[in-house]
Design a protein around this motif. Structure first.
Motif, PDB file in Angstrom:
ATOM      1  N   SER A   2      51.746  29.213  25.954  1.00  0.00           N
ATOM      2  CA  SER A   2      52.981  29.493  25.204  1.00  0.00           C
ATOM      3  C   SER A   2      54.173  29.600  26.152  1.00  0.00           C
ATOM      4  CB  SER A   2      52.834  30.800  24.422  1.00  0.00           C
ATOM      5  OG  SER A   2      52.969  31.912  25.286  1.00  0.00           O
ATOM      6  N   ALA A   3      55.345  29.354  25.615  1.00  0.00           N
ATOM      7  CA  ALA A   3      56.569  29.421  26.409  1.00  0.00           C
ATOM      8  C   ALA A   3      56.806  30.843  26.916  1.00  0.00           C
ATOM      9  CB  ALA A   3      57.758  28.962  25.571  1.00  0.00           C
ATOM     10  N   THR A   4      56.424  31.844  26.123  1.00  0.00           N
ATOM     11  CA  THR A   4      56.604  33.242  26.524  1.00  0.00           C
ATOM     12  C   THR A   4      55.715  33.569  27.711  1.00  0.00           C
ATOM     13  OG1 THR A   4      57.106  33.817  24.238  1.00  0.00           O
ATOM     14  CG2 THR A   4      56.512  35.624  25.707  1.00  0.00           C
ATOM     15  N   LEU A   5      54.464  33.100  27.671  1.00  0.00           N
ATOM     16  CA  LEU A   5      53.538  33.344  28.773  1.00  0.00           C
ATOM     17  C   LEU A   5      54.012  32.617  30.033  1.00  0.00           C
ATOM     18  CD1 LEU A   5      50.994  34.612  29.846  1.00  0.00           C
ATOM     19  CD2 LEU A   5      49.667  32.749  28.830  1.00  0.00           C
ATOM     20  N   GLU A   6      54.463  31.402  29.870  1.00  0.00           N
ATOM     21  CA  GLU A   6      54.996  30.652  31.019  1.00  0.00           C
ATOM     22  C   GLU A   6      56.199  31.369  31.620  1.00  0.00           C
ATOM     23  OE1 GLU A   6      55.905  26.537  30.439  1.00  0.00           O
ATOM     24  OE2 GLU A   6      53.880  26.078  29.731  1.00  0.00           O
ATOM     25  N   SER A   7      57.039  31.926  30.780  1.00  0.00           N
ATOM     26  CA  SER A   7      58.213  32.663  31.239  1.00  0.00           C
ATOM     27  C   SER A   7      57.813  33.915  32.018  1.00  0.00           C
ATOM     28  CB  SER A   7      59.076  33.045  30.035  1.00  0.00           C
ATOM     29  OG  SER A   7      60.183  33.795  30.433  1.00  0.00           O
ATOM     30  N   LEU A   8      56.776  34.619  31.550  1.00  0.00           N
ATOM     31  CA  LEU A   8      56.272  35.803  32.245  1.00  0.00           C
ATOM     32  C   LEU A   8      55.739  35.421  33.619  1.00  0.00           C
ATOM     33  CD1 LEU A   8      55.402  38.755  32.503  1.00  0.00           C
ATOM     34  CD2 LEU A   8      53.334  38.176  31.194  1.00  0.00           C
ATOM     35  N   GLU A  10      56.461  32.800  35.428  1.00  0.00           N
ATOM     36  CA  GLU A  10      57.578  32.384  36.282  1.00  0.00           C
ATOM     37  C   GLU A  10      58.366  33.595  36.769  1.00  0.00           C
ATOM     38  OE1 GLU A  10      59.583  29.915  38.613  1.00  0.00           O
ATOM     39  OE2 GLU A  10      57.853  29.333  37.402  1.00  0.00           O
ATOM     40  N   ALA A  11      58.539  34.594  35.916  1.00  0.00           N
ATOM     41  CA  ALA A  11      59.263  35.809  36.301  1.00  0.00           C
ATOM     42  C   ALA A  11      58.528  36.559  37.403  1.00  0.00           C
ATOM     43  CB  ALA A  11      59.465  36.706  35.087  1.00  0.00           C
ATOM     44  N   LEU A  12      57.197  36.609  37.327  1.00  0.00           N
ATOM     45  CA  LEU A  12      56.407  37.310  38.347  1.00  0.00           C
ATOM     46  C   LEU A  12      56.472  36.614  39.700  1.00  0.00           C
ATOM     47  CD1 LEU A  12      53.333  38.278  36.156  1.00  0.00           C
ATOM     48  CD2 LEU A  12      54.943  39.874  37.226  1.00  0.00           C
ATOM     49  N   ARG A  13      56.782  35.328  39.693  1.00  0.00           N
ATOM     50  CA  ARG A  13      56.861  34.580  40.945  1.00  0.00           C
ATOM     51  C   ARG A  13      58.050  34.984  41.806  1.00  0.00           C
ATOM     52  NH1 ARG A  13      56.218  28.372  40.678  1.00  0.00           N
ATOM     53  NH2 ARG A  13      56.266  28.779  42.903  1.00  0.00           N
ATOM     54  N   CYS A  14      58.978  35.749  41.251  1.00  0.00           N
ATOM     55  CA  CYS A  14      60.130  36.177  42.052  1.00  0.00           C
ATOM     56  C   CYS A  14      59.737  37.230  43.077  1.00  0.00           C
ATOM     57  CB  CYS A  14      61.253  36.704  41.160  1.00  0.00           C
ATOM     58  SG  CYS A  14      60.968  38.352  40.506  1.00  0.00           S
ATOM     59  N   VAL A  18      54.190  36.112  46.094  1.00  0.00           N
ATOM     60  CA  VAL A  18      53.477  35.799  44.854  1.00  0.00           C
ATOM     61  C   VAL A  18      53.702  34.327  44.509  1.00  0.00           C
ATOM     62  CG1 VAL A  18      53.251  36.295  42.388  1.00  0.00           C
ATOM     63  CG2 VAL A  18      53.650  38.159  44.009  1.00  0.00           C
ATOM     64  N   GLY A  19      52.631  33.564  44.581  1.00  0.00           N
ATOM     65  CA  GLY A  19      52.695  32.156  44.228  1.00  0.00           C
ATOM     66  C   GLY A  19      52.290  31.948  42.781  1.00  0.00           C
ATOM     67  N   PRO A  20      52.158  30.681  42.367  1.00  0.00           N
ATOM     68  CA  PRO A  20      51.842  30.387  40.961  1.00  0.00           C
ATOM     69  C   PRO A  20      50.509  30.977  40.493  1.00  0.00           C
ATOM     70  CG  PRO A  20      52.295  28.358  42.191  1.00  0.00           C
ATOM     71  CD  PRO A  20      52.383  29.484  43.146  1.00  0.00           C
ATOM     72  N   LYS A  21      49.469  30.882  41.322  1.00  0.00           N
ATOM     73  CA  LYS A  21      48.156  31.394  40.899  1.00  0.00           C
ATOM     74  C   LYS A  21      48.136  32.913  40.828  1.00  0.00           C
ATOM     75  CE  LYS A  21      45.313  27.505  42.317  1.00  0.00           C
ATOM     76  NZ  LYS A  21      44.828  27.035  41.046  1.00  0.00           N
ATOM     77  N   SER A  22      48.746  33.568  41.825  1.00  0.00           N
ATOM     78  CA  SER A  22      48.812  35.035  41.793  1.00  0.00           C
ATOM     79  C   SER A  22      49.608  35.521  40.591  1.00  0.00           C
ATOM     80  CB  SER A  22      49.453  35.570  43.076  1.00  0.00           C
ATOM     81  OG  SER A  22      48.659  35.284  44.186  1.00  0.00           O
ATOM     82  N   ALA A  23      50.718  34.855  40.308  1.00  0.00           N
ATOM     83  CA  ALA A  23      51.545  35.239  39.164  1.00  0.00           C
ATOM     84  C   ALA A  23      50.761  35.071  37.863  1.00  0.00           C
ATOM     85  CB  ALA A  23      52.817  34.400  39.136  1.00  0.00           C
ATOM     86  N   GLN A  24      49.996  34.001  37.773  1.00  0.00           N
ATOM     87  CA  GLN A  24      49.187  33.758  36.577  1.00  0.00           C
ATOM     88  C   GLN A  24      48.126  34.850  36.420  1.00  0.00           C
ATOM     89  OE1 GLN A  24      46.916  30.078  36.585  1.00  0.00           O
ATOM     90  NE2 GLN A  24      47.247  29.852  34.384  1.00  0.00           N
ATOM     91  N   MET A  26      48.233  37.927  37.582  1.00  0.00           N
ATOM     92  CA  MET A  26      48.913  39.174  37.211  1.00  0.00           C
ATOM     93  C   MET A  26      49.253  39.185  35.721  1.00  0.00           C
ATOM     94  SD  MET A  26      51.618  39.876  40.244  1.00  0.00           S
ATOM     95  CE  MET A  26      51.165  39.720  41.953  1.00  0.00           C
ATOM     96  N   ALA A  27      49.809  38.085  35.264  1.00  0.00           N
ATOM     97  CA  ALA A  27      50.213  38.003  33.853  1.00  0.00           C
ATOM     98  C   ALA A  27      49.000  38.191  32.939  1.00  0.00           C
ATOM     99  CB  ALA A  27      50.879  36.663  33.581  1.00  0.00           C
ATOM    100  N   TYR A  28      47.909  37.474  33.226  1.00  0.00           N
ATOM    101  CA  TYR A  28      46.713  37.604  32.390  1.00  0.00           C
ATOM    102  C   TYR A  28      46.117  39.006  32.482  1.00  0.00           C
ATOM    103  CZ  TYR A  28      46.591  32.647  31.181  1.00  0.00           C
ATOM    104  OH  TYR A  28      46.891  31.417  30.673  1.00  0.00           O
ATOM    105  N   HIS A  29      46.147  39.598  33.672  1.00  0.00           N
ATOM    106  CA  HIS A  29      45.612  40.964  33.821  1.00  0.00           C
ATOM    107  C   HIS A  29      46.413  41.946  32.966  1.00  0.00           C
ATOM    108  CE1 HIS A  29      44.007  44.619  35.583  1.00  0.00           C
ATOM    109  NE2 HIS A  29      45.265  45.028  35.655  1.00  0.00           N
ATOM    110  N   LEU A  30      47.740  41.850  33.051  1.00  0.00           N
ATOM    111  CA  LEU A  30      48.572  42.773  32.283  1.00  0.00           C
ATOM    112  C   LEU A  30      48.354  42.610  30.779  1.00  0.00           C
ATOM    113  CD1 LEU A  30      51.881  42.539  34.344  1.00  0.00           C
ATOM    114  CD2 LEU A  30      50.397  44.545  34.131  1.00  0.00           C
TER     115      LEU A  30
END
Length: 198
Positions: A2-8, A10-14, A18-24, A26-30
């Motif tokens: 979903s666009a919301t998940l992708e946005s989350l 991408e936000a964590l990558r800041c 934290v690269g793309p896999k780590s951000a992913q 984190m998002a799934y864990h949360l």
């Protein structure tokens, strides 16, 4: 996805490191294991962004126009310690060896990153250090190439104002054994040796 998940994600990558896999992950864990933690994180971030500002005197983060440290009458206002970041300020404070005031540059001169003197609040530092109260400015920037360049630039700037400027020393760490100290650090320790008083 979903666009919301992708946005989350991408936000964590800041976040640093934290690269793309780590951000992913984190998002799934949360979302999967700690939605309450995610809500707390979101609230804390929103609160910090809306409440935290720069101290008008030392440039560190605070919720008031002038931070508690700058308002304290227990600190020696004649000595100003210049650091690169609030984290560095906290490290100096933890030593309990300094009781003066601070100025936080919020960065360093780094031409490779496109950061020059204009990116630091040097006008604010000069005004702060030239207030007639400050007698000494201690430069406590990091001992990296960028930190050294920043210290040199700031030193020249403040000396033109007639201020006494010093630099924190470097050398062998407390508890360190000479055989494990790198040659550059040992050489600097020899150059910055001091006379022992009896």
């Amino acid at each position: 996805m979903s666009a919301t998940l992708e946005s989350l994600i991408e936000a964590l990558r800041c976040l640093p490191g934290v690269g793309p896999k780590s951000a992913q992950r984190m998002a799934y864990h949360l979302l999967q294991h700690d939605r309450a933690g995610a809500a707390r994180l979101g609230f804390a971030l929103d609160s910090a962004i809306s409440r935290i500002q720069h101290c008008e005197r030392c440039n560190t983060y605070t919720e008031t126009p002038i931070c508690e440290r700058c308002q304290s009458d227990r600190r020696d206002s004649s000595v100003l310690c210049v650091v690169e970041s609030p984290v560095d300020l906290n490290m100096v404070e933890q030593t309990q060896a300094f009781n003066g005031l601070y100025f936080v540059l919020m960065g360093r001169i780094s031409p490779l990153d496109g950061l020059g003197p204009r990116n630091l609040r040097l006008d604010q530092l000069v005004a702060r250090a030239s207030d007639g109260i400050v007698k000494e400015v201690i430069l406590a920037t990091n001992f990296t190439n960028e930190g050294e360049a920043t210290a040199h630039f700031v030193c020249e700037l403040l000396k033109r104002q007639g201020l006494k400027v010093s630099r924190i020393a470097r050398g062998v760490p407390v508890g360190g054994e000479l055989e494990f100290v790198d040659s550059g650090t040992l050489a600097q320790a020899l150059r910055e040796r001091r006379r022992l008083e009896s």
